[in-house]
Design a protein around this motif. Structure first.
Motif, short mmCIF file in Angstrom:
data_model
loop_
_atom_site.label_atom_id
_atom_site.label_comp_id
_atom_site.label_asym_id
_atom_site.label_seq_id
_atom_site.Cartn_x
_atom_site.Cartn_y
_atom_site.Cartn_z
N PHE A 90 40.48 24.29 45.86
CA PHE A 90 41.58 25.84 45.84
C PHE A 90 41.17 26.40 44.40
O PHE A 90 40.94 27.74 45.05
N ILE A 91 41.75 26.56 43.40
CA ILE A 91 41.70 27.01 42.31
C ILE A 91 40.28 27.22 41.98
O ILE A 91 40.27 28.83 41.29
N PHE A 92 38.98 26.73 41.76
CA PHE A 92 37.42 26.89 42.79
C PHE A 92 37.45 28.05 43.46
O PHE A 92 36.71 29.01 42.81
N SER A 93 38.23 27.72 44.50
CA SER A 93 37.61 28.68 45.24
C SER A 93 38.26 30.16 44.84
O SER A 93 38.25 31.44 45.10
N ILE A 96 36.74 33.99 44.96
CA ILE A 96 37.07 35.32 46.13
C ILE A 96 37.72 36.46 44.25
O ILE A 96 37.21 37.15 44.74
N PHE A 97 37.70 35.64 43.30
CA PHE A 97 38.38 36.89 42.25
C PHE A 97 37.02 36.88 42.05
O PHE A 97 37.03 38.73 41.84
N PHE A 115 32.28 43.38 44.63
CA PHE A 115 32.52 43.90 45.70
C PHE A 115 33.23 44.82 45.84
O PHE A 115 34.78 44.55 46.37
N PRO A 116 33.88 45.87 44.99
CA PRO A 116 34.82 46.05 44.97
C PRO A 116 35.15 47.05 45.90
O PRO A 116 36.60 47.24 46.43
N VAL A 146 43.09 44.41 48.93
CA VAL A 146 44.24 44.78 47.57
C VAL A 146 44.90 45.89 47.29
O VAL A 146 46.11 45.70 47.51
N ASP A 147 44.07 47.21 46.96
CA ASP A 147 44.48 48.06 47.00
C ASP A 147 44.92 48.97 47.93
O ASP A 147 46.68 49.32 47.90
N ASP A 148 44.16 48.86 49.30
CA ASP A 148 45.04 49.47 50.46
C ASP A 148 46.08 48.93 50.36
O ASP A 148 47.68 49.30 50.91
#
Length: 211
Positions: free
Chosen positions: A18-21, A25-26, A32-33, A40-42
């Motif tokens: 879970f932590i590795f995932s 993702i981060f 891929f901004p 995230v931003d929206d």
């Protein structure tokens, strides 16, 4: 989260994966901004967190956000985009998922207050929300976009309580399962936890929903 923290076997391995995932993702969000901007931003802007927590450059943020919204919503009425920005700029608090969702929820709850016991009937929100007594600009939609608010509006407290009690019952089972890791109480079989998970997720109240 249910699988990681409630099932008995291989818990350490599941927590590690879970932590590795999360790290993966981060990393992908940095690589891929465009995905980060959309997911995230929206979301940050729709919840109005930019106005609540950012005190400098708020006007510039709103102006830039409004421009981006116009570009991404060219098929929509431009007045809607302006209205969306105005709602955000007038509020100094977190909104319910988005300005549009909050308008719809407010309209639905106005209807519920006049029909608290039996509601207005299934699939009637789309009709009643057009009544002059309840109408809120951009708040009238095909359904209220939240399971519990829709139940309150269309089936009243009678229909709402059947579903809400089911959710509470499952929550109690999950709480007992979690506490069994720390205190000596009867353990609940992992198969029951997995069997109830789809229903629990579907009935989770703090999320927009389909009709």
């Amino acid at each position: 989260m249910i699988i990681v923290f409630l099932l008995s076997g291989l818990r350490k391995l599941r927590i590690f994966t879970f932590i590795f995932s999360i790290f993966i993702i981060f990393g992908l969000s940095i690589y891929f901004p465009e995905s980060k901007n959309r997911m995230v931003d929206d979301t940050f802007k729709q919840l109005n967190l930019d106005n609540v927590f950012i005190h400098e450059g708020i006007e510039e943020t709103n102006e830039n956000s409004s421009k981006k919204d116009r570009q991404r919503n060219t098929e929509k009425d431009e007045g809607y985009v302006d209205f969306w920005a105005d709602i955000k700029s007038q509020q100094n608090r977190i909104l319910a998922f988005s300005p549009h969702h909050e308008l719809t929820y407010n309209l639905a709850l106005k209807i519920f207050k006049d029909n608290m016991i039996f509601g207005i009937g299934p699939k009637m929100f789309r009709e009643v929300c057009t009544y002059e007594k309840y109408f809120i600009q951009y708040g009238c939609t095909s359904h209220p976009h939240n399971t519990y608010i829709q139940l309150l509006t269309e089936t009243g407290l009678i229909g709402f309580l059947f579903v809400f009690i089911t959710f509470i019952y499952i929550s109690i089972i999950y709480t007992k399962k979690f506490l069994s890791n720390f205190i000596n109480i009867k353990k609940i079989d992992d198969n029951i936890i997995l069997f109830l998970a789809p229903l629990f997720i579907t009935l989770w109240p703090i999320v927009p929903s389909g009709n």
